[in-house]
Design a protein around this motif. Structure first.
Motif, PDB file in Angstrom:
ATOM      1  N   ILE A   1     -23.838 -41.682  18.010  1.00  0.00           N
ATOM      2  CA  ILE A   1     -24.184 -42.992  17.163  1.00  0.00           C
ATOM      3  C   ILE A   1     -23.486 -42.376  15.880  1.00  0.00           C
ATOM      4  CG2 ILE A   1     -25.888 -44.302  16.355  1.00  0.00           C
ATOM      5  CD1 ILE A   1     -27.422 -43.670  18.642  1.00  0.00           C
ATOM      6  N   ALA A   2     -23.112 -43.430  15.164  1.00  0.00           N
ATOM      7  CA  ALA A   2     -22.530 -43.477  13.688  1.00  0.00           C
ATOM      8  C   ALA A   2     -22.711 -44.226  12.822  1.00  0.00           C
ATOM      9  CB  ALA A   2     -20.959 -42.958  13.841  1.00  0.00           C
ATOM     10  N   ALA A   3     -23.276 -44.396  11.705  1.00  0.00           N
ATOM     11  CA  ALA A   3     -23.496 -45.358  10.763  1.00  0.00           C
ATOM     12  C   ALA A   3     -23.080 -44.947   9.453  1.00  0.00           C
ATOM     13  CB  ALA A   3     -24.820 -45.757  10.783  1.00  0.00           C
ATOM     14  N   GLY A   4     -22.473 -45.832   8.735  1.00  0.00           N
ATOM     15  CA  GLY A   4     -21.962 -45.238   7.475  1.00  0.00           C
ATOM     16  C   GLY A   4     -21.603 -46.541   6.614  1.00  0.00           C
ATOM     17  N   VAL A   5     -20.961 -46.061   5.356  1.00  0.00           N
ATOM     18  CA  VAL A   5     -20.632 -47.516   4.555  1.00  0.00           C
ATOM     19  C   VAL A   5     -19.634 -47.023   3.677  1.00  0.00           C
ATOM     20  CG1 VAL A   5     -22.534 -46.978   2.485  1.00  0.00           C
ATOM     21  CG2 VAL A   5     -21.518 -49.342   2.865  1.00  0.00           C
ATOM     22  N   GLY A   6     -18.825 -47.983   3.305  1.00  0.00           N
ATOM     23  CA  GLY A   6     -17.510 -47.677   2.428  1.00  0.00           C
ATOM     24  C   GLY A   6     -17.631 -48.553   1.434  1.00  0.00           C
ATOM     25  N   ALA A   7     -17.180 -48.162   0.023  1.00  0.00           N
ATOM     26  CA  ALA A   7     -16.748 -49.099  -0.887  1.00  0.00           C
ATOM     27  C   ALA A   7     -15.424 -49.043  -1.225  1.00  0.00           C
ATOM     28  CB  ALA A   7     -17.241 -48.597  -2.294  1.00  0.00           C
ATOM     29  N   GLN A   8     -14.850 -50.240  -1.299  1.00  0.00           N
ATOM     30  CA  GLN A   8     -13.525 -50.469  -1.307  1.00  0.00           C
ATOM     31  C   GLN A   8     -12.991 -51.513  -2.479  1.00  0.00           C
ATOM     32  OE1 GLN A   8     -12.235 -51.873   2.632  1.00  0.00           O
ATOM     33  NE2 GLN A   8     -11.553 -53.746   1.628  1.00  0.00           N
ATOM     34  N   GLN A   9     -11.739 -51.135  -3.010  1.00  0.00           N
ATOM     35  CA  GLN A   9     -11.491 -52.070  -4.097  1.00  0.00           C
ATOM     36  C   GLN A   9     -10.030 -52.347  -3.809  1.00  0.00           C
ATOM     37  OE1 GLN A   9     -10.417 -51.297  -8.265  1.00  0.00           O
ATOM     38  NE2 GLN A   9     -12.088 -52.533  -9.036  1.00  0.00           N
ATOM     39  N   ILE A  10      -9.418 -53.725  -3.958  1.00  0.00           N
ATOM     40  CA  ILE A  10      -8.017 -53.969  -3.817  1.00  0.00           C
ATOM     41  C   ILE A  10      -7.780 -54.836  -5.239  1.00  0.00           C
ATOM     42  CG2 ILE A  10      -6.506 -55.556  -2.768  1.00  0.00           C
ATOM     43  CD1 ILE A  10      -8.340 -55.298  -0.312  1.00  0.00           C
ATOM     44  N   HIS A  11      -6.666 -54.466  -5.772  1.00  0.00           N
ATOM     45  CA  HIS A  11      -6.338 -54.425  -7.029  1.00  0.00           C
ATOM     46  C   HIS A  11      -4.690 -55.147  -6.812  1.00  0.00           C
ATOM     47  CE1 HIS A  11      -4.811 -53.995 -11.635  1.00  0.00           C
ATOM     48  NE2 HIS A  11      -5.085 -55.181 -11.176  1.00  0.00           N
ATOM     49  N   LEU A  12      -4.643 -56.412  -6.955  1.00  0.00           N
ATOM     50  CA  LEU A  12      -3.317 -57.248  -7.039  1.00  0.00           C
ATOM     51  C   LEU A  12      -2.928 -57.499  -8.499  1.00  0.00           C
ATOM     52  CD1 LEU A  12      -4.022 -59.844  -4.118  1.00  0.00           C
ATOM     53  CD2 LEU A  12      -3.051 -57.485  -3.774  1.00  0.00           C
TER      54      LEU A  12
END
Length: 946
Positions: A602-613
């Motif tokens: 079992i795996a649980a996690g979170v990511g924070a991502q940013q896309i700059h155009l």
């Protein structure tokens, strides 16, 4: 009377006695070691003494017992294997009773040296060790000259779909290797379609870790169904292959060759083909490959972290600016195609170094004529387009790939990947379109359009990735890093000509005419730099924490120059010409905690991502006035995954994840594209990314003793801010579309499959069913339309392979799509597509063989009176000849009923469409095939010996 009664009793007694000594019986026994301890999970096989053909097989229970019920009364050979023990073999002669009990069979333990010697001498038709199943092809005879694909169809637990896709134990095979090495990259069909069955000594099926799991050293609980083809020693010492030449009616010709030269460390293969019979020969979909979907080996992208950076794995085409041929998926079965193709594959494999490289070239010329009908539903009305079109396409591609893996030492590993493709082609397209008001009674003509477009394009793409992995001395601590550089360059020209007539007051005399004569020059260059790092740290005994970072910097330069052609020359069209440069920066930082113990992962996690155009566009590259698009999109992306090995080949899996898809730069530009006056596109600079919430749950079960397989599951997707294309249709039936964000789109799918042997090794039956519900939203003339698609699918498959002299494979599939429109419920409809298929192989006297393939396809949509039936029958007769049956002469008849057409129908959003394509129909072929077999004594043991 007493004499009659006595006689009756005597006859009954004799008949009972006869029944006990004939018919069928039960064979049972148990396996133990020399100390009398039961040996569970032993593989028990019942064979015919004459040729060791497999009759039945089983695995012993926990107490070591086994039982074969309802076995035909005859003499047999029983073989038993258990890992680490001497194989057991005994002749079985059934007793007169209903049950023959072999009692306790003692297995003798042996050391590894003796084990290796015995295993080479003892060839079991089938052995089972955990989740690995190993077949001996000698026990599953096929026709002379048969391919590996033909052999696989005979193996219990395996099946081959019509397109060549292999399924093992209900799961799709993701990788096919030869002696553990890649064969033409990760293409699963190149080996099975081109290698001869006679070259294979073992077929092994097992679960392998995913590519990311192997690279990072962390077991994520996921697996890929893998099939490995073990070559015979004789085929590792010399060259072998096959060459075919064929000619037929209507000037049909075909040629195909493959040659292979293998040894312990090296593998070299070449393949080639040429034909005008619509035979692509390879399993790649050339058009999709040109678009970039297979530019990389999936899983090798080096984007670490949950979900990977798969969104960035391919490049090119997503801005819709690249110039490509007008084709479609499955293009080989449409129209008339001339194909040329060839390739080479080389493997070098040692304990510390693995090297694979391949090159493939293909060239296709397609001549296609089609008639299509599409009805669009509006708020209170509808309109129908009838399109008669033709095209002549030429497309050629060069593809090359390289994979180098070096184990530097016990702690460090380096992987280098490189993929290249070069493509070019032309497309000549003409079309006559008529637009009518109404959905069915197309009597009121509104518009006509005559189009003639010609395009000429070429492209180059290169992707390079390096991955480094370091294992620390502390068990479980790992570090991995990757860096990549990708480039895609394309340019081309499109000449567009059309005459558009608009009828308002009369259907014979147009009220207005609009002519288009334009030339479009487009250059597109994309560069991308990527990097990714991953650090894994164990804590406690069963937990690890995984922290990752992904970075991507992508730049696009597109220069599109459109010129109107008139009597005075070329005039630049400032409304359609544009230049833009867009820089997209992607950053993602995340962490997850993984628990792994006793099969539960079992795996649980979170990511924070940013896309700059950061985009800049203008009418011309030298124009000082430029419009900027500066947008930043930030999202949290959670991820939960479950993989549970319940033992005994039972698996439970599921998860929840969020993915983000940013809008492409073309949709963001506030530019009106009216190059097609009947279909106008408008950009929208206020678009935001689409967020997809996905949930899935599934269960897979396989019993290697009974070969019963079962899997079922479900998945659900919900879309926030989904990018859809709203439509506004004018009185002249001119459609204007604009990209917009809308939430509420969703999709639900439920599926299941169950398969079992009716008679082990002789007959198998498989059934499957699925249900799909899709809710698709779009705005039609300012009103929200919700299209609900309910799809019902059923399928059945029956394989009957009693011997190598007679085999039958049958299948049936039913597909019903029930479509409902919220804005026009009166247009609700059902589309019914059905398919029935059968293949029969018969061995006749004097080495003559007969093969027939039949398919019956039906396409029905009662709402529009669409009812098409298409029976296709192909038959062939062939005879083997020459020494060692190296030669084969074959007479084939294709589409005996002369009914073949390309037919398709679909319903989506607010339209329904049907299409019919004229394609290759009845013809006859005479072919000769020569099987090349190497001469062992002419080749040294090491090296190729050229």
């Amino acid at each position: 009377m007493k004499k009659i009664l006595l006689l009756a009793i005597l006859c009954l007694t004799m008949s009972v006695a006869h029944a006990q000594t004939s018919g069928r019986f039960t064979l049972k026994g148990s396996t133990v070691d020399t100390a009398g301890v039961p040996l569970p999970e032993s593989t028990v096989m019942l064979l015919t003494p004459k040729d060791s053909t497999l009759v039945n097989f089983a695995r012993t229970a926990k107490d070591g017992t086994f039982e074969f019920k309802n076995v035909k009364r005859a003499n047999y050979l029983i073989k038993i294997t258990y890992v680490g023990y001497l194989p057991y073999q005994e002749a079985v002669k059934p007793k007169d009773d209903d049950v023959t009990d072999l009692g306790k069979i003692k297995m003798t333990f042996m050391d590894q040296v003796l084990y290796d010697v015995v295993i080479k001498a003892f060839r079991a038709p089938l052995s089972i060790r955990g989740d690995t199943i190993e077949y001996d092809p000698k026990a599953f005879k096929v026709q002379p000259g048969a391919s590996v694909e033909d052999l696989i169809r005979r193996l219990p637990g395996l099946q081959v779909d019509q397109d060549g896709t292999i399924k093992a134990q209900g799961e799709t095979v993701k990788r096919v290797t030869v002696d553990g090495k890649r064969f033409f990259g990760d293409d699963t069909k190149a080996a099975t379609k081109n290698l001869p069955a006679e070259a294979i000594s073992k077929v092994q099926v097992f679960n392998e870790k995913t590519e990311q799991s192997r690279i990072t050293g962390v077991d994520d609980g996921k697996h890929e169904k893998t099939l490995n083809l073990q070559l015979k020693d004789s085929h590792k010492k010399g060259g072998f292959g096959k060459a075919t030449l064929a000619a037929g009616t209507d000037k049909r010709v075909e040629g195909k060759i493959n040659y292979n030269r293998f040894n312990e460390k090296n593998q070299f293969s070449v393949i080639g083909l040429g034909n005008n019979t619509n035979q692509g020969g390879m399993s790649w979909d050339d058009y999709q490959d040109f678009k970039g979907s297979q530019s990389f080996n999936w899983g090798d992208d080096g984007d670490f972290g949950f979900g990977g950076g798969v969104r960035y794995i391919s490049f090119g085409g997503d801005d819709d600016e690249s110039l490509t041929i007008q084709a479609g998926r499955g293009a080989q079965n449409r129209g008339f195609n001339k194909n040329w193709a060839g390739g080479a594959n080389y493997n070098f494999d040692t304990k510390k170094t693995k090297f694979n490289t391949s090159y493939y070239y293909n060239q296709t010329t397609q001549d296609l004529d089609a008639t299509a009908r599409q009805t669009n539903f509006l708020t209170n009305s509808a309109f129908t387009k009838v399109d008669t079109n033709g095209r002549l396409n030429f497309n050629e591609n060069h593809r090359g790939s390289l994979r180098f893996e070096k184990t530097i030492d016990s702690l460090n590993t380096l992987i280098v990947l490189s993929n290249m493709r070069i493509g070019s082609g032309t497309a000549d397209y003409f079309s006559h379109q008529e637009f009518f008001r109404g959905a069915q009674d197309t009597t009121q003509l509104s518009n006509t359009s005559d189009q003639r477009n010609f395009s000429d394009f070429n492209s180059f793409a290169l992707g390079n990735t390096a991955i480094f992995r370091h294992k620390f001395k502390k068990k479980g601590r790992n570090f991995a890093a990757s860096v990549a550089y990708n480039v895609n360059n394309s340019e081309g020209t499109i000449d567009q000509k059309s005459t558009n007539r608009f009828f308002r007051t009369s259907e014979t005399t147009p009220d207005s005419i609009l002519n288009i004569n334009q030339t479009n020059y487009t250059k597109s260059l994309r560069n991308q730099i990527k990097g990714s790092v991953l650090f894994i740290e164990p804590f406690a005994k069963k937990f690890v924490v995984e922290t990752f970072y992904n970075y991507s910097l992508k730049s696009d330069d597109v220069d599109r120059d459109v010129f109107d052609i008139n009597e005075s020359g070329s005039v630049r069209n400032t409304n359609l010409s544009r230049y833009y440069r867009n820089i997209s920066t992607y950053n993602r930082l995340g962490t997850s905690v993984r628990y792994s113990h006793n099969g539960l992962n079992i795996a649980a996690g979170v990511g924070a991502q940013q896309i700059h155009l950061d985009g800049k566009f203008s009418v011309d590259q030298n124009d000082a006035v430029r419009t900027n698009i500066d947008r930043k999109f930030f999202n949290f992306v959670p991820n939960v995954s479950l993989n549970f090995d319940l033992k005994q080949n039972r698996y439970l899996y599921g998860g929840y994840n969020v993915s983000v898809q940013e809008p492409n730069i073309r949709d963001l530009q506030p530019i009106v594209d009216n190059s097609n006056p009947l279909y106008i596109r408008v950009g929208n600079p206020s678009l935001v990314p689409t967020v997809n919430h996905s949930v899935n749950l599934g269960y897979n079960y396989f019993n290697p003793g009974s070969f019963i397989q079962m899997f079922f599951g479900a998945y659900y997707n919900y879309y926030d801010n989904q990018v859809i294309y709203s439509q506004r249709v004018s009185e002249n039936l001119v459609t204007t579309t604009m990209a917009e964000n809308i939430s509420g789109g969703k999709n639900f799918n439920l599926y299941g499959n169950y398969g079992f042997p009716i008679v082990k090794t002789k007959s198998n039956f498989n059934i499957n069913a699925s249900y799909n519900r899709g809710n698709n939203l779009t705005n039609i003339n300012g009103e929200l339309n919700e299209t609900k698609n309910n799809g019902y699918n059923w399928g059945a498959r029956l394989d009957f392979t009693p011997s190598d002299k007679f085999t039958v494979y049958t299948n049936a599939n039913w597909n019903i799509t029930d479509t409902k429109y919220s804005i026009s419920s009166g247009q609700n409809q059902k589309i019914i597509n059905t398919n029935y298929g059968a293949e029969m192989n018969v061995k006749l006297p004097k080495d003559i063989y007969f093969n027939s393939r039949f398919s019956y396809n039906s396409y029905v949509n009662n709402r529009f009176g669409f009812d098409q039936k298409m029976p296709i029958l192909n038959v062939s007769v062939f005879k083997t000849m020459l020494k060692s049956k190296k030669g084969e002469i074959r007479l084939s008849a294709f589409d005996l009923f002369n009914k073949n057409r390309g037919i398709s129908q679909s319903a989506y959003q607010n339209f329904v469409s049907q299409e019919q394509v004229r394609t290759l129909a009845r013809y006859f072929m005479l072919s000769f095939t020569y099987n090349m077999r190497g001469v062992a004594h002419s080749v040294r043991r090491k090296g190729f010996g050229y």
